[in-house]
Each structure stands twice: as C-alpha cells, then as structure tokens.
Design a protein around this motif. Structure first.
Motif, PDB file in Angstrom:
ATOM      1  N   GLY A   1      11.871   7.156   4.212  1.00 32.28           N
ATOM      2  CA  GLY A   1      10.655   7.962   4.292  1.00 32.28           C
ATOM      3  C   GLY A   1      10.049   8.262   2.940  1.00 32.28           C
ATOM      4  O   GLY A   1       8.870   8.609   2.843  1.00 32.28           O
ATOM      5  N   HIS A   2      10.823   8.113   1.873  1.00 32.48           N
ATOM      6  CA  HIS A   2      10.320   8.341   0.524  1.00 32.48           C
ATOM      7  C   HIS A   2       9.568   7.113  -0.001  1.00 32.48           C
ATOM      8  O   HIS A   2       8.811   7.218  -0.963  1.00 32.48           O
ATOM      9  N   PHE A   3       9.817   5.934   0.613  1.00 30.24           N
ATOM     10  CA  PHE A   3       9.261   4.692   0.090  1.00 30.24           C
ATOM     11  C   PHE A   3       8.673   3.877   1.243  1.00 30.24           C
ATOM     12  O   PHE A   3       7.965   4.421   2.071  1.00 30.24           O
ATOM     13  N   ASN A   4       8.958   2.580   1.316  1.00 27.64           N
ATOM     14  CA  ASN A   4       8.617   1.780   2.479  1.00 27.64           C
ATOM     15  C   ASN A   4       9.549   0.580   2.568  1.00 27.64           C
ATOM     16  O   ASN A   4      10.325   0.316   1.638  1.00 27.64           O
ATOM     17  N   ILE A   5       9.486  -0.143   3.663  1.00 27.83           N
ATOM     18  CA  ILE A   5      10.426  -1.240   3.903  1.00 27.83           C
ATOM     19  C   ILE A   5      10.340  -2.296   2.816  1.00 27.83           C
ATOM     20  O   ILE A   5      11.349  -2.733   2.257  1.00 27.83           O
ATOM     21  N   ARG A   6       9.129  -2.735   2.535  1.00 29.62           N
ATOM     22  CA  ARG A   6       8.958  -3.822   1.577  1.00 29.62           C
ATOM     23  C   ARG A   6       9.485  -3.437   0.189  1.00 29.62           C
ATOM     24  O   ARG A   6      10.093  -4.264  -0.505  1.00 29.62           O
ATOM     25  N   ALA A   7       9.265  -2.187  -0.220  1.00 26.40           N
ATOM     26  CA  ALA A   7       9.755  -1.747  -1.533  1.00 26.40           C
ATOM     27  C   ALA A   7      11.275  -1.808  -1.595  1.00 26.40           C
ATOM     28  O   ALA A   7      11.859  -2.256  -2.593  1.00 26.40           O
ATOM     29  N   ILE A   8      11.947  -1.355  -0.530  1.00 25.13           N
ATOM     30  CA  ILE A   8      13.410  -1.382  -0.486  1.00 25.13           C
ATOM     31  C   ILE A   8      13.913  -2.822  -0.501  1.00 25.13           C
ATOM     32  O   ILE A   8      14.870  -3.161  -1.203  1.00 25.13           O
TER      33      ILE A   8
END
Length: 656
Positions: free
Chosen positions: A286-293
């Motif tokens: 929730g702090h970031f997004n899927i693609r970033a992870i």
C-alpha cells in the motif's frame, strides 16, 4: 452473482507514470528490503551452529539458499501474491477483506446491497466458469466453523507479522553491532547488547516521521548496502573459490540430504532465515505499487543478495572455521569500517521494513473491529497506506529491547524469528488458495500446483524450525497467543453487541406511539444517535427518550460502517433512508469508510452529513412526484417544498 476482478490493482498501476514508478521502486529499497538485505549477517551461522562437517555441505546449503530465494520471494510473492492485493493494499487482512467482499465471511451481518455499487468493490458480471467458486462461496456463507477458521488464521498471520516487527530489529541490529568485536575483541557480549539497545531506542524514536520521509532518507543508504554486499560477494568469488557456482545445480541439495539426513533437515531452520523480510513486500504494498516492488526486487535486491551468499560460500570453502561470523570475516580489511557503519544503518532499515508492514496491517485490523481503538496517524498525504500507530510503536519497541536484553545472542533470536517467518508464509499460502478458488477462479491444476509446491515447502521448513521450540522458538507463539486473545476477545464483544442490538430493534409501531406521546417534545435542531446497526431502530432510543422526553425536529440514526475495501469515494460516503412516517422527520444514515480512509473531524463530518441529508430529501421528493405526475411541474414544486423544509429545519441547525 458478483465476481471480483482479477488483479484489480493492475489498472491503477498502469495509470502511474514510469518516472513515478521508478521513484517508488527507489523508495521501496529503503523501506521494504532492509531485512532481506541484512539476512547474510546471520544465515550461515544459523545454518551451521556446530560448524561445517563436509566441504560439499557448503554447496548443498548455498543451493538451498538460492532456490529458496527463487521459490518463495521471487516466484511466490513477486509474481503471484502481489496480484492478490485489495485495491493496492497487501497483507493478511487485505486477503481477508478481499475474501469477505465476495463471500459473507464476516460475523457481523451488516452487508447491504448498496455496498456492491461502490466503485472500489471492483466487480464484474459472472463468467461461465463459476460453479466451483459458487460452491466455495456457499460453504463460506453457511459454515460458521469456516468463518471462524478463516478469521483465526487471519489474526494469527497478523500476530506473527507483529512478532516479525518485534524480532527483526532485535536480530538485525544485534547481528550488525556484533561485528565490532572483530576490531575490538575486548568488548563483552553484554556491552554489545547495550549498544544494540541504544540503537533500537533511536530506531523506534524516528518512526513518527513516517514511511515517506524515512524511505527517502534510507533508500540511498540501503542502496549503498546492496552495492557493497554484491561487490564483496564478487571479490570473494574471485579471491577464493569460484567453483561454488556449481551450487546452481540442485543435485547438490539431494546429495546434502543424502549425506546428512536428520542434520540436514534441522539445518533448514537456518536456511529459511535468508527469506526474512519477504512478507514486507506484500504488507508494504500500500505504500508503493506492484510494478515498483517487482522492479526493485528483480533487478537490485535478488542479484545483490545472491552474489553475497555465493561470495560467503566461496570464503567458507577456504576458511570453514569462520562460519560463526562469516560476513565480517569475509570483508576485505580495507573495507571493514565502511561496511560496518553501513551494516548498522542497514540493520535499522531492516527493522523499518517490518514495522511499516505491521502498522499497515494493524490499521486494517482496527477498521474491521478486530483491535482496540488506537490513534492511527496517516504520515503521507500522497500515499494513503502510509500510517504510524504511536501506542503500537511504543509496545513493539519495548518488546524488541526486552528480547535483545533477554536472549543476548542472535542464535536463539533466530530460532524464534524463523517460526514467525514461516508461519506467515504458510498462512498467506492458505489465504491465497481461497482467493484463487473464490475470486480469481483459476484452473484447478494451477491452484493445486500452487498449494502443493509452496505449502509442502513451507511445511518442511516449519517442521525443522519447530524442533528448536525450546531454544527460543516458543517466544513468537507466546506473543501471538496474547495478541490473538486480545483481538479475538475484542472482536467477539464487538459481534455480540451488534447481535444484541439487532435482536432488540424497536418496531415501527412502537416508534410512532413513542413520538405521539404527549410528554415527548420536538426541539429545534438535528439530533444524531450513533449505533452499530445499519438497519432498524436501536433499543437504546426508547430509553433515551424516557430519560429525556424530547426529540430533535430532525433526527438521524447514525452508523459508521467499514467496508472491506481500502477507500470509499466521498460522493459514495453516505446512504440515507427515511425511518417511519414522513412527518416524523427521522432518518437512517450509514457512513461508509474503507480501511485506509480517515474519518473527518466533527465540523467537516456534520457539514457533509447535512449536505447529504438535504440532497436526499430533495431527490426523494422529486422522485416521488415523478411517479404520479408526468408534466414535470409537480416535481419542481415538490423539490422546492423539500428544499424549503430543509432550510427551515436543517440549514441553521447545530448537530447535537
């Protein structure tokens, strides 16, 4: 039948620019991966507590580490579990809320047909392959035991993540600080422990600044850490024995188990420490997004950590006697102090990863009525999932310091830590299987393969780590039992109170008689009576009128309801219904919030409530007139009359 969209977060991810995604990927390095990055500090020492008996054992363990990293963090989490997010939020409660939105698994019967119309529900028309999902839904809807089991494993997973948040700072900081004894051998273990305690105190003191600021502050440091451990790994491969790369052949795992038998099985409790912090990728989503992870893990974290483990194996192949302190022994002399300083900072960052995830998951538990009400501080206006809970931060910090003082060494802490890690893995696997059956409706062969492969792997690791139950493994179970008892008790009381009010609702005839009593006066203003009920008149209302024989001119039975979704748009916030006869001017209002929404202050809330009430009366009058008059004139006259009525009773009224 309503069906949830598969991978609902992906549309949101695609709307984020690549520039923002890269920035989020960079920030995630400083928040999510500290724990994974510092696991080389203690993994080999935890795997070989009694030393290395055979040179090829190193190849077997290295192969186990590499394929464990590929199987669990990379394949399971990065490419499967992240897609089971709930509109961008991850963690065990996000999986539970995702399931709850599709099947009636919650024990409070406050579902309303209007909830499905909220945009974030992400529903679509049913497909032709729904028979299996319908069967699962019926079982969950009708079985109280299934609902209790689902809720129990959810709060167990939450408790284990909280245990992770307690043990991560203890083991990471203590492991990093222990390296100072390489240059200062006169330091006692007790002195090392007190240095660690001081650092832990500093760590928990900075949590209030929020993930956003802490993430950007830590990202450059942890990026340097990953460059360092990768470089040291490459150096060791070149300087000692590059033939350890043979461990990429999984046959060395088979030979390792064949050669060592039970001892190899017991060593899995140390091997699994290479995955510590994996759950943070999902919990902190929730702090970031899927693609970033996905970008940060695939291109930075995994290669760096893998090179570090390979380099350590290369060093140990030449100096097996140094296995108790592999990381610091394998550092080139000229690089010791820079690496030591960055290791301390990386250990602090490792703690930040699980603390952020613990705060995020607990905020979801709060909104679903599973934890006592505490203050939740939203630390970022830009990213809704970034939260900080002062009371919980204090309790986790105190527990982490106590654990460090009590256990003194990383070996026993590692035994407790491994249980937390594997239990969370296993719980996520079980909840993911339900999501695949109920929500995604994937092919049964894919679901079976997922459950068997990951479930069997995690069961093997869990059986190994449980063998060290008496050597520190009992700690997370004790911690989880206390936390689960608190959450279960709170939820039981919450549910019991709701059912009591539901069983004692006031009939409409009794309301008419009550308001018609000559002693009951209608006083100016708008009155609010809060109740958990989303339908019916709560039993406390007649008692209130009996004690104070007066009712406001406009009266609203108010309910605040948390939907199993992250956010509810402001225009969809309120649902109004009229209670009793029109001349009673009594209404039912349900204010709906997602588990990441903040409830407004009293002034803003009352203003929004009155605006919504006036709009409801206006539209109700207009709609009623349209049913009886086609020329439109009556609708206008009725709307005008409704507006005048609201101006009279609501416009200048204070909400009581």
């Amino acid at each position: 039948m309503l069906i949830l969209k598969y991978g609902g977060r992906m549309d949101a991810c695609m709307q984020v620019s690549w520039r923002q995604t890269v920035l989020l990927a960079f920030q995630s390095i400083g928040v999510v991966y500290g724990d994974l990055g510092t696991s080389p500090l203690y993994t080999y020492s935890g795997t070989f507590p009694n030393g290395i008996r055979h040179p090829d054992d190193l190849l077997g363990v290295l192969s186990l580490i590499l394929y464990t990293l590929i199987l669990l963090p990379l394949l399971k989490y990065v490419f499967i579990v992240l897609y089971a997010n709930d509109n961008g939020d991850g963690g065990t409660f996000a999986l539970y809320s995702l399931i709850s939105r599709y099947a009636k698994t919650r024990m409070i019967p406050n579902q309303q047909a209007e909830d499905a119309s909220v945009s974030n529900y992400s529903i679509q028309e049913p497909s032709s392959q729904t028979r299996r999902a319908q069967w699962v839904k019926q079982r969950l809807d009708s079985s109280k035991a299934a609902k209790i089991a689902l809720f129990t494993i959810t709060i167990l997973g939450t408790s284990m993540v909280m245990g992770d948040g307690t043990l991560t700072p203890a083991i990471s900081v203590l492991s990093a600080v222990s390296g100072i004894r390489e240059k200062a051998p006169d330091l006692t273990q007790s002195q090392v422990v007190w240095i660690s305690v001081a650092i832990l105190f500093l760590l928990f003191s900075v949590q209030r600044f929020g993930t956003d600021k802490v993430g950007y502050s830590f990202a450059p440091i942890i990026s340097v850490w990953f460059v360092l451990i990768a470089s040291i790994g490459v150096y060791n491969l070149a300087a000692h024995d590059a033939t350890v790369l043979r461990a990429l052949n999984p046959m060395y795992i088979v030979d390792y188990f064949r050669r060592n038998g039970k001892e190899a099985w017991l060593s899995l409790g140390g091997v699994v420490l290479c995955t510590t912090g994996t759950e943070a990728m999902f919990a902190d989503l929730g702090h970031f997004n899927i693609r970033a992870i996905q970008l940060s893990f695939s291109f930075i974290i995994f290669p760096s950590v893998a090179l570090c483990y390979m380099g350590q194996a290369s060093y140990l192949h030449k100096f097996p006697q140094d296995v108790a302190d592999t990381f610091y022994k394998s550092i080139p002399a000229a690089m010791f102090w820079p690496t030591f300083i960055v290791a301390i900072l990386a250990a602090i960052i490792a703690s930040q990863a699980m603390l952020s995830g613990a705060f995020a998951i607990l905020s979801k538990a709060l909104s679903l009525g599973c934890f006592p009400r505490v203050e939740v501080v939203h630390t970022s206006k830009k990213y809704a999932g970034q939260v900080y809970i002062p009371e919980v931060n204090f309790l986790i910090g105190a527990a982490s310091i106590i654990v460090t003082l009590a256990f003194q060494t990383t070996t026993n802490i590692g035994n407790a830590y491994g249980i937390c890690v594997v239990m969370v893995f296993s719980i996520t696997t079980h909840l993911m299987t339900v999501v695949m059956l109920l929500v995604w409706k994937k092919n049964i062969a894919f679901i079976a393969a997922f459950y068997v492969i990951f479930g069997a792997t995690e069961l093997l690791y869990l059986s190994s780590i449980l063998s060290k139950f008496a050597e520190g493994g009992y700690l997370p179970f004790c911690f989880s039992l206390v936390l689960m008892a608190l959450m279960a008790t709170w939820h039981y009381v919450h549910v019991s109170r709701y059912w009591y009010e539901l069983d004692h609702v006031v009939p409409a005839t009794e309301l008419t008689a009550l308001l018609g009593h000559p002693d009951v006066r209608r006083v100016p203003g708008v009155g609010l009576l809060y109740s958990e009920l989303v339908q019916g008149i709560p039993p406390v209302f007649p008692r209130l009128v009996d004690k104070m024989p007066s009712v406001h001119t406009v009266f609203v039975f108010m309910s605040i309801k948390n939907l199993p979704i992250p956010r509810v748009a402001a225009p969809e916030r309120f649902i109004f219904r009229r209670v009793g006869l029109a001349e009673h001017r009594m209404f039912r209002c349900v204010a709906r919030y997602g588990y990441t929404d903040q409830i407004e202050g009293a002034k803003d809330f009352s203003a929004s409530l009155l605006d919504g009430l006036k709009l409801f009366i206006y539209e109700e009058a207009a709609f009623s007139c349209q049913q009886t008059d086609d020329d439109g004139g009556c609708a206008l006259r009725a709307a005008k009359a409704a507006a005048e009525e609201e101006q009279r009773y609501c416009l200048h009224a204070d909400v009581a």
